[in-house]
Each structure stands twice: as C-alpha cells, then as structure tokens.
Enzyme design. Structure first.
Site, mmCIF file in Angstrom:
data_model
loop_
_atom_site.group_PDB
_atom_site.id
_atom_site.type_symbol
_atom_site.label_atom_id
_atom_site.label_comp_id
_atom_site.label_asym_id
_atom_site.label_seq_id
_atom_site.Cartn_x
_atom_site.Cartn_y
_atom_site.Cartn_z
ATOM 1 N N LEU A 28 0.818 -1.218 0.000
ATOM 2 C CA LEU A 28 0.000 0.000 0.000
ATOM 3 C C LEU A 28 0.846 1.259 0.000
ATOM 4 O O LEU A 28 0.419 2.295 -0.490
ATOM 5 C CB LEU A 28 -0.933 0.009 1.209
ATOM 6 C CG LEU A 28 -2.024 -1.046 1.217
ATOM 7 C CD1 LEU A 28 -2.828 -0.953 2.504
ATOM 8 C CD2 LEU A 28 -2.938 -0.901 0.009
ATOM 9 N N GLY A 29 2.028 1.191 0.583
ATOM 10 C CA GLY A 29 2.874 2.380 0.629
ATOM 11 C C GLY A 29 4.172 2.100 1.345
ATOM 12 O O GLY A 29 4.355 1.046 1.943
ATOM 13 N N LYS A 33 10.067 4.107 8.176
ATOM 14 C CA LYS A 33 10.512 2.969 8.988
ATOM 15 C C LYS A 33 10.079 1.621 8.432
ATOM 16 O O LYS A 33 10.249 0.602 9.090
ATOM 17 C CB LYS A 33 9.974 3.101 10.421
ATOM 18 C CG LYS A 33 10.430 4.338 11.130
ATOM 19 C CD LYS A 33 11.876 4.252 11.466
ATOM 20 C CE LYS A 33 12.286 5.492 12.239
ATOM 21 N NZ LYS A 33 13.683 5.582 12.441
ATOM 22 N N GLY A 34 9.474 1.560 7.244
ATOM 23 C CA GLY A 34 9.072 0.264 6.729
ATOM 24 C C GLY A 34 8.103 0.374 5.576
ATOM 25 O O GLY A 34 7.938 1.429 4.972
ATOM 26 N N ASP A 140 3.036 13.949 13.106
ATOM 27 C CA ASP A 140 3.398 13.619 11.726
ATOM 28 C C ASP A 140 2.177 13.718 10.821
ATOM 29 O O ASP A 140 1.930 12.864 9.982
ATOM 30 C CB ASP A 140 4.010 12.214 11.667
ATOM 31 C CG ASP A 140 4.769 11.963 10.366
ATOM 32 O OD1 ASP A 140 5.121 12.945 9.677
ATOM 33 O OD2 ASP A 140 4.995 10.791 10.042
#
Length: 153
Positions: A28-29, A33-34, A140
């Site tokens: 999905l994206g 960080k991952g 964020d």
C-alpha cells in the site's frame, strides 16, 4: 472515558499474528521505517505476550499501546501484532480509500472542492481533539498519513 476505563482498555490483550496465517495482497505504501502491506488474516493465532518489552522495539510497543487505546470511528483499530525474529508489525483496520494524498490526486485538476476540504478539515479536527483528550500529540500529520475509510464519489 475515565482513567479507570482507560487502564482497563490497556490491560486487554492484543492477539499475536503469525506470518503463516497472513496472505499479503499488495504493497500500500512505503514509510520512513518500513513498508505498509494489505494482508488478509487466514486464521487467528494464540497471543504470545510481550517477550520484547524493554528491547530496541520500545517505539513499536508504544505505538501498539496507543492504537489499543483508540475507541473512535475516525481512528483505526489495532487488530493484531505480527512478530518474527526479524520483524514486528502492527495490523490495523484496512482503509479502502487509501490516503488523503492519493484521493487528492484522483480529483479533477488534482484538487478538492471547497465542500470536500471543509469535510476533511472537520474530520481531522475531531480526530485530533479525541487524541488530545487521551493526552496524545500527533506530530506527523500530512496527507499521506491520513487514511480514508471509504472512497468519495
């Protein structure tokens, strides 16, 4: 929700998930960080507890505890934790509308109408108000991190 209710919510266990029980559908994206995957749970797993508390994964366990505290329809629910020797991941509700930035790019002229802007602004204010009520400051906030539960026609 009072302090006692909040503590009770935190004490409830989140199920552990095993990679063998997940079927990855797509990416999905990508985050700093991952990677975020869409996955289906084939079957439930037994919870193994928090064997990594106090480890370098403190931030992940903190994020897990924050997600466990959400009881608002505007915010995702934690559905489980995937843990192996190499990864720890949090499984949350699927949002078929993707993210606010993807939705914007699909609009005519790649921009929202005034009505849609007012709608999402109000939704964001309500979600942030809920988080602030829990003592959480979300730092964020950007269109890529605002997940859309349903697509808008």
């Amino acid at each position: 929700m009072g302090a006692e209710d909040y503590r009770h919510e935190q004490e409830q266990e989140t199920p552990s998930l095993d990679l063998k029980t997940l079927k990855v559908i797509s990416v999905l994206g990508r985050e700093a960080k991952g990677v975020v995957f869409l996955a289906l749970i084939k079957k439930k797993c037994k919870d193994n507890g928090d064997k990594n508390i106090g480890s370098p994964y403190r931030r992940i366990w903190f994020a897990r505890d924050v997600l466990k505290s959400f009881r608002d329809p505007l915010l995702p629910r934690l559905r489980g934790v995937v843990e192996t020797d190499k990864i720890i991941d949090l499984a949350i509700d699927y949002c078929p509308g993707r993210d606010l930035n993807c939705l914007r790019k699909n609009q005519t002229e790649k921009m929202f109408s005034d009505d849609i802007i007012r709608f999402y602004a109000a939704e964001l204010v309500l979600a942030l108000e809920y988080l602030h009520g829990l003592g959480i400051v979300y730092k964020d906030l950007k269109p890529e991190n605002v997940m859309i539960q349903e697509t808008v026609n």
